[in-house]
Design an enzyme around this catalytic site. Structure first.
Site, mmCIF file in Angstrom:
data_model
loop_
_atom_site.group_PDB
_atom_site.id
_atom_site.type_symbol
_atom_site.label_atom_id
_atom_site.label_comp_id
_atom_site.label_asym_id
_atom_site.label_seq_id
_atom_site.Cartn_x
_atom_site.Cartn_y
_atom_site.Cartn_z
ATOM 1 N N HIS A 1 9.113 -9.011 0.729
ATOM 2 C CA HIS A 1 8.942 -7.876 -0.169
ATOM 3 C C HIS A 1 9.651 -8.185 -1.479
ATOM 4 O O HIS A 1 10.778 -8.699 -1.468
ATOM 5 C CB HIS A 1 9.604 -6.617 0.402
ATOM 6 C CG HIS A 1 9.042 -6.133 1.694
ATOM 7 N ND1 HIS A 1 8.232 -5.026 1.781
ATOM 8 C CD2 HIS A 1 9.198 -6.586 2.970
ATOM 9 C CE1 HIS A 1 7.896 -4.822 3.053
ATOM 10 N NE2 HIS A 1 8.479 -5.747 3.796
ATOM 11 N N GLY B 1 13.254 -4.252 11.539
ATOM 12 C CA GLY B 1 12.423 -3.288 10.817
ATOM 13 C C GLY B 1 11.046 -3.802 10.449
ATOM 14 O O GLY B 1 10.332 -3.178 9.671
ATOM 15 N N GLN B 2 10.646 -4.954 11.013
ATOM 16 C CA GLN B 2 9.335 -5.516 10.684
ATOM 17 C C GLN B 2 8.236 -4.701 11.373
ATOM 18 O O GLN B 2 8.359 -4.335 12.546
ATOM 19 C CB GLN B 2 9.258 -6.982 11.133
ATOM 20 C CG GLN B 2 8.004 -7.698 10.654
ATOM 21 C CD GLN B 2 8.001 -9.185 10.991
ATOM 22 O OE1 GLN B 2 8.894 -9.675 11.690
ATOM 23 N NE2 GLN B 2 7.007 -9.894 10.504
ATOM 24 N N ILE C 1 0.820 -1.210 0.000
ATOM 25 C CA ILE C 1 0.000 0.000 0.000
ATOM 26 C C ILE C 1 0.855 1.263 0.000
ATOM 27 O O ILE C 1 0.386 2.334 -0.370
ATOM 28 C CB ILE C 1 -0.962 -0.022 1.226
ATOM 29 C CG1 ILE C 1 -2.202 0.816 0.964
ATOM 30 C CG2 ILE C 1 -0.264 0.394 2.504
ATOM 31 C CD1 ILE C 1 -3.320 0.587 1.962
ATOM 32 N N HIS D 1 6.321 -12.254 5.673
ATOM 33 C CA HIS D 1 6.137 -11.867 4.268
ATOM 34 C C HIS D 1 7.470 -11.514 3.646
ATOM 35 O O HIS D 1 8.395 -11.109 4.338
ATOM 36 C CB HIS D 1 5.173 -10.674 4.141
ATOM 37 C CG HIS D 1 5.572 -9.485 4.960
ATOM 38 N ND1 HIS D 1 5.306 -9.393 6.311
ATOM 39 C CD2 HIS D 1 6.238 -8.360 4.627
ATOM 40 C CE1 HIS D 1 5.779 -8.250 6.773
ATOM 41 N NE2 HIS D 1 6.364 -7.610 5.787
#
Ligand code: 5GP
Ligand code: ZN
Length: 120
Positions: free
Chosen positions: A105, A96-97, A35, A103
């Site tokens: 990227h 940094g999650q 998003i 998941h």
């Protein structure tokens, strides 16, 4: 599906309860556009089964994780990343999650790309 994950964002997207720009679905995985893309092409490869990160993955996840990695080049190319792509996996707050449903990227397309560093 455990009740514990009823409010997990990516569980809800995988179940179709929250809209997303989906590009691929099968019995194990969903793939949709991020998003808040950090690159012209920015996909998220998300297992339907909830586990928080690679920190919580085990030998039973071997086939699933391999499938996620092998899907990346195919979907990157389909989405127009003709000259290469990057796979990023953030694990845990220190990694940094921000969404604690595992998941990958997949980033591609012409530069510039936005930094994906923690605390951006
Ligand atoms: P993380 O930092 O956990 O590795 O990445 C989570 C990613 O999920 C971020 O890149 C963020 O932009 C994306 N994201 C957060 N909420 C939503 C959402 O509601 N829909 C979609 N498609 N992506 C989201
Ligand atoms: Zn989840």
């Amino acid at each position: 599906m455990s009740e514990d994950h009823a409010n997990c964002l990516f569980c809800r997207i995988a179940r179709g309860q929250i809209p997303s720009r989906m590009v691929y679905e099968d019995e194990d995985l969903v793939v949709f556009h991020d998003i808040h893309p950090a690159a012209p092409i920015h996909l998220l490869i998300v297992p339907r089964r909830h586990f928080s990160s690679l920190i919580d993955a085990g030998p039973d996840d071997l086939a699933l994780l391999g499938k996620m990695l092998l899907l990346a080049p195919r979907l990157a190319l389909e989405q127009g990343a003709t000259d290469g792509f990057r796979v990023v996996v953030n694990n845990g707050a220190g990694g940094g999650q921000e969404v604690f449903h595992s998941h990958f990227h997949v980033l591609g397309g012409p530069r510039p790309w936005r930094s994906m560093s923690p605390g951006r």
